[in-house]
Design an enzyme around this catalytic site. Structure first.
Site, PDB file in Angstrom:
ATOM      1  N   GLY A  10      -0.767   2.493 -15.342  1.00  8.61           N
ATOM      2  CA  GLY A  10      -0.713   3.588 -14.371  1.00  8.61           C
ATOM      3  C   GLY A  10      -1.861   3.550 -13.384  1.00  8.61           C
ATOM      4  O   GLY A  10      -2.617   2.571 -13.307  1.00  8.61           O
ATOM      5  N   PHE A  11      -1.981   4.624 -12.643  1.00  7.92           N
ATOM      6  CA  PHE A  11      -2.974   4.727 -11.569  1.00  7.92           C
ATOM      7  C   PHE A  11      -4.397   4.551 -12.118  1.00  7.92           C
ATOM      8  O   PHE A  11      -5.090   3.552 -11.838  1.00  7.92           O
ATOM      9  CB  PHE A  11      -2.776   6.085 -10.880  1.00  7.92           C
ATOM     10  CG  PHE A  11      -3.901   6.555 -10.010  1.00  7.92           C
ATOM     11  CD1 PHE A  11      -4.598   5.684  -9.175  1.00  7.92           C
ATOM     12  CD2 PHE A  11      -4.265   7.909 -10.016  1.00  7.92           C
ATOM     13  CE1 PHE A  11      -5.643   6.144  -8.372  1.00  7.92           C
ATOM     14  CE2 PHE A  11      -5.290   8.374  -9.209  1.00  7.92           C
ATOM     15  CZ  PHE A  11      -5.992   7.489  -8.399  1.00  7.92           C
ATOM     16  N   ILE A  12      -4.860   5.497 -12.919  1.00 11.20           N
ATOM     17  CA  ILE A  12      -6.240   5.434 -13.420  1.00 11.20           C
ATOM     18  C   ILE A  12      -6.380   4.266 -14.398  1.00 11.20           C
ATOM     19  O   ILE A  12      -7.352   3.502 -14.357  1.00 11.20           O
ATOM     20  CB  ILE A  12      -6.632   6.773 -14.099  1.00 11.20           C
ATOM     21  CG1 ILE A  12      -6.529   7.936 -13.095  1.00 11.20           C
ATOM     22  CG2 ILE A  12      -8.031   6.688 -14.687  1.00 11.20           C
ATOM     23  CD1 ILE A  12      -6.737   9.319 -13.712  1.00 11.20           C
ATOM     24  N   TYR A 151       2.141  21.547 -18.556  1.00  9.86           N
ATOM     25  CA  TYR A 151       1.215  20.406 -18.521  1.00  9.86           C
ATOM     26  C   TYR A 151      -0.151  20.810 -19.055  1.00  9.86           C
ATOM     27  O   TYR A 151      -0.728  20.149 -19.929  1.00  9.86           O
ATOM     28  CB  TYR A 151       1.101  19.884 -17.085  1.00  9.86           C
ATOM     29  CG  TYR A 151       0.044  18.819 -16.901  1.00  9.86           C
ATOM     30  CD1 TYR A 151       0.162  17.572 -17.514  1.00  9.86           C
ATOM     31  CD2 TYR A 151      -1.091  19.060 -16.109  1.00  9.86           C
ATOM     32  CE1 TYR A 151      -0.820  16.599 -17.337  1.00  9.86           C
ATOM     33  CE2 TYR A 151      -2.054  18.097 -15.929  1.00  9.86           C
ATOM     34  CZ  TYR A 151      -1.924  16.857 -16.546  1.00  9.86           C
ATOM     35  OH  TYR A 151      -2.902  15.903 -16.373  1.00  9.86           O
ATOM     36  N   LYS A 155      -2.182  19.470 -22.423  1.00 10.66           N
ATOM     37  CA  LYS A 155      -3.496  18.813 -22.357  1.00 10.66           C
ATOM     38  C   LYS A 155      -4.480  19.530 -23.284  1.00 10.66           C
ATOM     39  O   LYS A 155      -5.284  18.905 -23.959  1.00 10.66           O
ATOM     40  CB  LYS A 155      -4.010  18.782 -20.921  1.00 10.66           C
ATOM     41  CG  LYS A 155      -3.315  17.725 -20.073  1.00 10.66           C
ATOM     42  CD  LYS A 155      -3.779  16.337 -20.521  1.00 10.66           C
ATOM     43  CE  LYS A 155      -2.904  15.224 -20.028  1.00 10.66           C
ATOM     44  NZ  LYS A 155      -3.343  13.895 -20.439  1.00 10.66           N
TER      45      LYS A 155
HETATM   46  P1  NAD Z   1       0.073   7.626 -14.306  1.00  8.20           P
HETATM   47  O1  NAD Z   1       1.405   8.277 -14.493  1.00  8.20           O
HETATM   48  O2  NAD Z   1      -0.118   6.740 -13.129  1.00  8.20           O
HETATM   49  O3  NAD Z   1      -0.331   6.838 -15.616  1.00  8.20           O
HETATM   50  C1  NAD Z   1       0.153   7.174 -16.897  1.00  8.20           C
HETATM   51  C2  NAD Z   1       0.728   5.921 -17.520  1.00  8.20           C
HETATM   52  O4  NAD Z   1       1.157   6.274 -18.843  1.00  8.20           O
HETATM   53  C3  NAD Z   1       1.953   5.379 -16.781  1.00  8.20           C
HETATM   54  O5  NAD Z   1       1.799   3.990 -16.508  1.00  8.20           O
HETATM   55  C4  NAD Z   1       3.106   5.648 -17.726  1.00  8.20           C
HETATM   56  O6  NAD Z   1       4.133   4.668 -17.657  1.00  8.20           O
HETATM   57  C5  NAD Z   1       2.403   5.665 -19.076  1.00  8.20           C
HETATM   58  N1  NAD Z   1       3.130   6.473 -20.065  1.00  8.20           N
HETATM   59  C6  NAD Z   1       3.635   7.722 -19.878  1.00  8.20           C
HETATM   60  N2  NAD Z   1       4.281   8.119 -20.986  1.00  8.20           N
HETATM   61  C7  NAD Z   1       4.150   7.115 -21.901  1.00  8.20           C
HETATM   62  C8  NAD Z   1       4.620   6.948 -23.223  1.00  8.20           C
HETATM   63  N3  NAD Z   1       5.353   7.878 -23.844  1.00  8.20           N
HETATM   64  N4  NAD Z   1       4.299   5.797 -23.870  1.00  8.20           N
HETATM   65  C9  NAD Z   1       3.571   4.833 -23.237  1.00  8.20           C
HETATM   66  N5  NAD Z   1       3.124   4.934 -21.976  1.00  8.20           N
HETATM   67  C10 NAD Z   1       3.415   6.071 -21.310  1.00  8.20           C
HETATM   68  O7  NAD Z   1      -0.986   8.837 -14.294  1.00  8.20           O
HETATM   69  P2  NAD Z   1      -2.538   8.857 -13.913  1.00  8.20           P
HETATM   70  O8  NAD Z   1      -2.680   9.695 -12.710  1.00  8.20           O
HETATM   71  O9  NAD Z   1      -3.098   7.481 -13.959  1.00  8.20           O
HETATM   72  O10 NAD Z   1      -3.099   9.696 -15.141  1.00  8.20           O
HETATM   73  C11 NAD Z   1      -3.623   9.066 -16.294  1.00  8.20           C
HETATM   74  C12 NAD Z   1      -4.109  10.139 -17.261  1.00  8.20           C
HETATM   75  O11 NAD Z   1      -5.120  10.949 -16.654  1.00  8.20           O
HETATM   76  C13 NAD Z   1      -3.017  11.107 -17.722  1.00  8.20           C
HETATM   77  O12 NAD Z   1      -3.265  11.433 -19.065  1.00  8.20           O
HETATM   78  C14 NAD Z   1      -3.227  12.324 -16.841  1.00  8.20           C
HETATM   79  O13 NAD Z   1      -2.755  13.491 -17.453  1.00  8.20           O
HETATM   80  C15 NAD Z   1      -4.742  12.314 -16.740  1.00  8.20           C
HETATM   81  N6  NAD Z   1      -5.234  12.999 -15.546  1.00  8.20           N
HETATM   82  C16 NAD Z   1      -4.942  12.513 -14.307  1.00  8.20           C
HETATM   83  C17 NAD Z   1      -5.431  13.169 -13.198  1.00  8.20           C
HETATM   84  C18 NAD Z   1      -5.138  12.671 -11.809  1.00  8.20           C
HETATM   85  O14 NAD Z   1      -5.523  13.358 -10.843  1.00  8.20           O
HETATM   86  N7  NAD Z   1      -4.497  11.514 -11.627  1.00  8.20           N
HETATM   87  C19 NAD Z   1      -6.201  14.339 -13.332  1.00  8.20           C
HETATM   88  C20 NAD Z   1      -6.456  14.815 -14.627  1.00  8.20           C
HETATM   89  C21 NAD Z   1      -5.988  14.138 -15.725  1.00  8.20           C
END
Ligand code: NAD
Length: 315
Positions: A10-12, A151, A155
């Protein structure tokens, strides 16, 4: 270090994978490539590493015990960074059960496996959304018993299970409450990604509410610095904010996007969205004290880098 990164496509996650491989770590990713947004984008995020012998990809769901066991197989992990989740406030309103299953049950699966397999240090990606409509700046000491979206509730649920596992099993863990992250590869449904795409194409961008709601935007490199510090710090159990500590209003964001793109935004006003909080603002005093965290990339610079990336990756 030998590290498991859940949601590493994913992104992060993919930024963390880049960093840890560059630092010489062995990295395992478990990701299910679901269609919350284009799975092809997620595959592109990690494509450069597929031939790297230090990189291992498990395509599987964290809710599934067998897939999780495969991610732990044949190695002693030093750490787990748990990023896999259903992310985003608005989509959680129509799929609360799915969010609960992935974000809470999925976290429990990983915690169970971690306890059985040598208790590697556990870093959870939690979210600023757990603070709901609390007073800003948000401090880790604030009450968080009033989530305003599924959500946020999931969390907080994940944090509580990490806390319980630490208490019962001595698992060393850090829950990072991350504030809105932006940068290259940002999830396409997030505001900055949508606004940048819209402004670049000259299409109207939807602004919810009167433009006064504010967010503490955090550049992805700063968040990765914070996650890496949490991996190194000898902490037993802590909840720590990771944010830019410099909130701006939606109207100011639109102006900053106009400056970064050199284009004028066409704004389309929409009503406030249920589940959205009016403001987020991180106190990063604890992150600074325990992780030496200091957000380094100001919004104009972060937006410039994001625009450069976007223009190089226009579909
Ligand atoms: P993202 O959706 O780009 O990345 C999440 C990844 O998890 C994806 O590649 C997805 O395919 C994978 N995934 C989802 N469900 C799954 C499952 N059941 N089994 C295996 N893989 C699974 O999101 P992101 O923005 O990179 O966020 C990453 C984390 O950071 C998340 O936990 C999100 O809640 C948390 N977060 C993000 C932000 C933000 O601003 N982007 C802010 C606060 C918290």
């Amino acid at each position: 270090m030998n590290v498991l990164i859940t949601g590493g496509a994913g992104f992060i996650g993919s930024h963390l994978v880049d960093r840890r491989l560059a630092a010489g770590d062995r990295v395992t990713v478990i990701d299910d490539f679901n269609d919350f947004y284009s799975p092809a984008r997620k595959r592109a995020n990690i494509a450069p590493h597929l031939e790297n012998p230090c990189f291992r990809l498990i395509e599987g769901d964290i809710r599934d015990e067998t897939s999780v066991a495969r991610a732990f197989e044949g190695q002693d992990l030093d750490a787990i960074v748990h990023l896999a989740a259903r992310a985003g406030v608005r989509p959680s309103l129509s799929a609360p059960v799915l969010y609960e299953e992935v974000n809470v049950i999925g976290t429990l699966r990983l915690l169970e496996a971690a306890v059985r397999r040598g208790k590697p240090r556990f870093v959870l990606a939690s979210s600023s959304s757990v603070y709901g409509c609390g007073r800003v700046p948000f401090s880790e000491e604030d009450p968080v018993g009033r989530p305003i979206s599924p959500y946020a509730a999931t969390k907080r649920g994940a944090e509580l299970h990490v806390a319980a596992t630490h208490h019962l099993e001595g698992l060393a863990a850090v829950c990072l409450r991350i504030f809105t992250v932006y940068g290259p590869r940002q999830r396409p449904e997030m505001a900055i990604a949508r606004f940048l795409r819209g402004v670049e194409k000259g299409e109207p961008i939807p602004i919810y509410g009167d433009g006064s709601s504010s967010r503490d935007y955090t550049y992805v490199d700063d968040v990765i610095d914070g996650i890496e510090a949490a991996l190194r710090a000898p902490l037993q159990f802590e909840i720590i904010n990771l944010g830019g500590a410099h909130p701006i209003s939606l109207s100011e964001l639109v102006a900053a996007i106009e400056a970064a793109t050199g284009r004028t935004a066409v704004v389309e006003r929409k009503p406030d969205q249920p589940g959205d909080v009016p403001a987020t603002y991180a106190s990063v005093e604890k992150a600074s004290r325990l992780l030496s965290f200091r957000p380094r990339v100001p919004l104009p610079e972060g937006l410039r880098r994001t625009v450069a990336w976007l223009r190089g990756h226009a579909a």
